[in-house]
Design a protein around this motif. Structure first.
Motif, mmCIF file in Angstrom:
data_model
loop_
_atom_site.group_PDB
_atom_site.id
_atom_site.type_symbol
_atom_site.label_atom_id
_atom_site.label_comp_id
_atom_site.label_asym_id
_atom_site.label_seq_id
_atom_site.Cartn_x
_atom_site.Cartn_y
_atom_site.Cartn_z
ATOM 1 N N VAL A 1 -1.039 -2.800 0.277
ATOM 2 C CA VAL A 1 -1.896 -3.621 -0.501
ATOM 3 C C VAL A 1 -1.265 -3.674 -1.922
ATOM 4 N N ALA A 2 -0.650 -5.068 -2.111
ATOM 5 C CA ALA A 2 0.079 -5.084 -3.343
ATOM 6 C C ALA A 2 -1.220 -5.388 -4.332
ATOM 7 N N VAL A 3 -1.324 -4.622 -5.384
ATOM 8 C CA VAL A 3 -2.535 -4.699 -6.384
ATOM 9 C C VAL A 3 -1.985 -5.796 -7.361
ATOM 10 N N PHE B 1 -2.554 -8.476 -0.605
ATOM 11 C CA PHE B 1 -2.926 -8.706 -2.038
ATOM 12 C C PHE B 1 -4.320 -8.022 -2.442
ATOM 13 N N GLY B 2 -4.331 -7.156 -3.462
ATOM 14 C CA GLY B 2 -5.682 -6.608 -3.921
ATOM 15 C C GLY B 2 -5.878 -7.172 -5.349
ATOM 16 N N GLU B 3 -7.300 -7.825 -5.525
ATOM 17 C CA GLU B 3 -7.491 -8.340 -6.810
ATOM 18 C C GLU B 3 -8.978 -7.555 -7.240
ATOM 19 N N ASN B 4 -9.219 -7.376 -8.579
ATOM 20 C CA ASN B 4 -10.431 -6.733 -9.154
ATOM 21 C C ASN B 4 -11.554 -7.578 -9.360
ATOM 22 N N ARG C 1 -3.151 -19.737 -0.893
ATOM 23 C CA ARG C 1 -3.722 -18.960 0.088
ATOM 24 C C ARG C 1 -3.295 -18.817 1.518
ATOM 25 N N ALA C 2 -2.481 -19.892 1.745
ATOM 26 C CA ALA C 2 -1.650 -20.015 2.980
ATOM 27 C C ALA C 2 -0.895 -18.726 3.288
ATOM 28 N N GLY C 3 -1.041 -18.067 4.453
ATOM 29 C CA GLY C 3 -0.492 -16.802 4.782
ATOM 30 C C GLY C 3 -0.738 -15.663 4.121
ATOM 31 N N VAL C 4 -1.745 -15.740 3.412
ATOM 32 C CA VAL C 4 -1.934 -14.560 2.349
ATOM 33 C C VAL C 4 -3.514 -13.921 2.733
ATOM 34 N N GLU C 5 -3.467 -12.651 2.753
ATOM 35 C CA GLU C 5 -4.586 -11.824 3.097
ATOM 36 C C GLU C 5 -5.103 -11.298 1.627
ATOM 37 N N LEU C 6 -6.388 -11.535 0.982
ATOM 38 C CA LEU C 6 -6.916 -11.254 -0.090
ATOM 39 C C LEU C 6 -8.164 -10.219 0.008
ATOM 40 N N ARG C 7 -7.885 -9.008 -0.756
ATOM 41 C CA ARG C 7 -8.858 -8.134 -0.586
ATOM 42 C C ARG C 7 -9.478 -7.719 -1.802
ATOM 43 N N LEU C 8 -10.735 -7.479 -2.085
ATOM 44 C CA LEU C 8 -11.590 -7.354 -3.360
ATOM 45 C C LEU C 8 -11.593 -5.930 -3.382
ATOM 46 N N ILE C 9 -10.835 -5.217 -4.535
ATOM 47 C CA ILE C 9 -10.839 -3.837 -4.603
ATOM 48 C C ILE C 9 -11.649 -3.258 -5.862
ATOM 49 N N THR D 1 0.862 11.011 -0.466
ATOM 50 C CA THR D 1 -0.024 11.997 0.044
ATOM 51 C C THR D 1 -1.106 11.468 0.703
ATOM 52 N N ALA D 2 -1.663 10.303 0.411
ATOM 53 C CA ALA D 2 -2.787 9.490 1.225
ATOM 54 C C ALA D 2 -2.192 9.354 2.811
ATOM 55 N N VAL D 3 -0.863 8.940 2.911
ATOM 56 C CA VAL D 3 -0.439 8.501 4.232
ATOM 57 C C VAL D 3 -0.463 9.730 4.995
ATOM 58 N N ARG D 4 -0.087 10.941 4.453
ATOM 59 C CA ARG D 4 -0.349 11.998 5.127
ATOM 60 C C ARG D 4 -1.545 12.562 5.673
ATOM 61 N N PHE D 5 -2.642 12.111 4.856
ATOM 62 C CA PHE D 5 -4.106 12.587 5.123
ATOM 63 C C PHE D 5 -4.654 11.212 6.144
ATOM 64 N N GLY D 6 -3.985 10.420 6.442
ATOM 65 C CA GLY D 6 -4.286 9.292 7.372
ATOM 66 C C GLY D 6 -4.560 8.069 6.733
ATOM 67 N N ALA D 7 -4.346 7.725 5.623
ATOM 68 C CA ALA D 7 -4.500 6.334 5.260
ATOM 69 C C ALA D 7 -3.922 5.205 6.138
ATOM 70 N N THR D 8 -4.914 3.935 6.434
ATOM 71 C CA THR D 8 -4.401 3.138 7.059
ATOM 72 C C THR D 8 -3.772 1.980 5.949
ATOM 73 N N SER D 9 -4.324 2.085 4.763
ATOM 74 C CA SER D 9 -3.931 1.196 3.664
ATOM 75 C C SER D 9 -3.725 1.706 2.561
ATOM 76 N N VAL D 10 -2.826 1.590 1.801
ATOM 77 C CA VAL D 10 -2.585 2.082 0.373
ATOM 78 C C VAL D 10 -2.517 0.824 -0.697
ATOM 79 N N ARG D 11 -3.159 1.096 -1.654
ATOM 80 C CA ARG D 11 -3.094 0.182 -2.839
ATOM 81 C C ARG D 11 -2.151 0.376 -3.927
ATOM 82 N N VAL D 12 -1.235 -0.530 -3.963
ATOM 83 C CA VAL D 12 0.004 -0.134 -4.978
ATOM 84 C C VAL D 12 0.162 -1.105 -5.955
ATOM 85 N N GLY D 13 0.107 -0.682 -7.251
ATOM 86 C CA GLY D 13 0.128 -1.722 -8.407
ATOM 87 C C GLY D 13 1.531 -1.459 -9.521
#
Length: 224
Positions: free
Chosen positions: A36-38, A58-61, A74-82, A202-214
């Motif tokens: 998830v691109a923040v 993409f992640g937005e606040n 919006r075409a082809g984009v998934e937006l997550r409120l984080i 580290t999160a991936v090693r603990f089982g993250a299915t998504s990571v939020r990276v800015g």
């Protein structure tokens, strides 16, 4: 990369490579981890770079900021409120976002349920857990998580698909990620949104299915 221009497309490739290596080291398929691109508070130019490189999530606040940036893209984009969601913005958030990761209290659960029913939208939800029990942070206390998840399901007809957390900045993140995974497992939730620029491997090693990276994708934010 240049010393003067941060190459966000190259940074994305590097982040994806690190995610893949962390996943394989843990016996996981890299395809099971979503980046998830923040993009919150970023100028459009670096966001456009990663979008052109193939980034779709993409992640937005904030609701209003996201609407201003993405309304015509919006075409082809998934937006997550984080970021934290006020109840009076629930209708707008349900209408605009594909995923809301910050469900953290009963009033918000009720507002989201009403908005989902009124709009007839399928909405993916994560419950935010305050694993460090920090008073300044949003999120359900770990000891209250099971009851809250049950009420979301039984009282409000919501179906959270996962959990999200932001560990304390001054503590090792691993134990917090492990705690989140444990709460998810006992509640039958398969998705874990955890890990940011400084600890996503580290999160991936603990089982993250998504990571939020800015910042690892976009570099430091420009000075205000």
């Amino acid at each position: 990369m240049s010393d003067t221009v941060f190459d966000s497309a190259a940074a994305r490739a590097e982040v994806l490579g690190k995610i893949a290596r962390a996943a394989r080291a843990s016996g996981r398929d890299p395809a099971d981890v979503t980046l998830v691109a923040v993009s919150k508070q970023q100028p459009w130019e670096p966001v456009a770079q990663v979008l052109a490189a193939g980034q779709q999530i993409f992640g937005e606040n904030r609701v209003q900021e996201a609407q201003g940036r993405w309304a015509d893209r919006r075409a082809g984009v998934e937006l997550r409120l984080i970021g934290p969601l006020q109840t009076n913005k629930a209708k707008d958030a349900v209408a605009f976002f594909d995923v809301i990761e910050t469900l953290d209290r009963e009033r918000l659960a009720k507002a989201l349920a009403e908005a989902v029913q009124a709009q007839g939208r399928a909405l993916r939800l994560y419950v935010q857990i305050n694993t460090g029990e920090e008073p300044q942070k949003a999120g359900v206390r770990p000891t209250e998580a099971d009851g809250f998840i049950t009420r979301c399901r039984d009282l409000y007809g919501l179906s959270p698909e996962g959990l999200m957390c932001i560990p304390p900045a001054d503590e090792p993140p691993g134990p917090h990620f492990a705690l989140l995974a444990k709460i998810a497992a006992r509640n039958g939730l398969g998705r874990l949104s955890m890990g940011m620029s400084g600890d996503y491997e580290t999160a991936v090693r603990f089982g993250a299915t998504s990571v939020r990276v800015g910042s690892a994708l976009f570099g430091p934010r420009p000075a205000a």
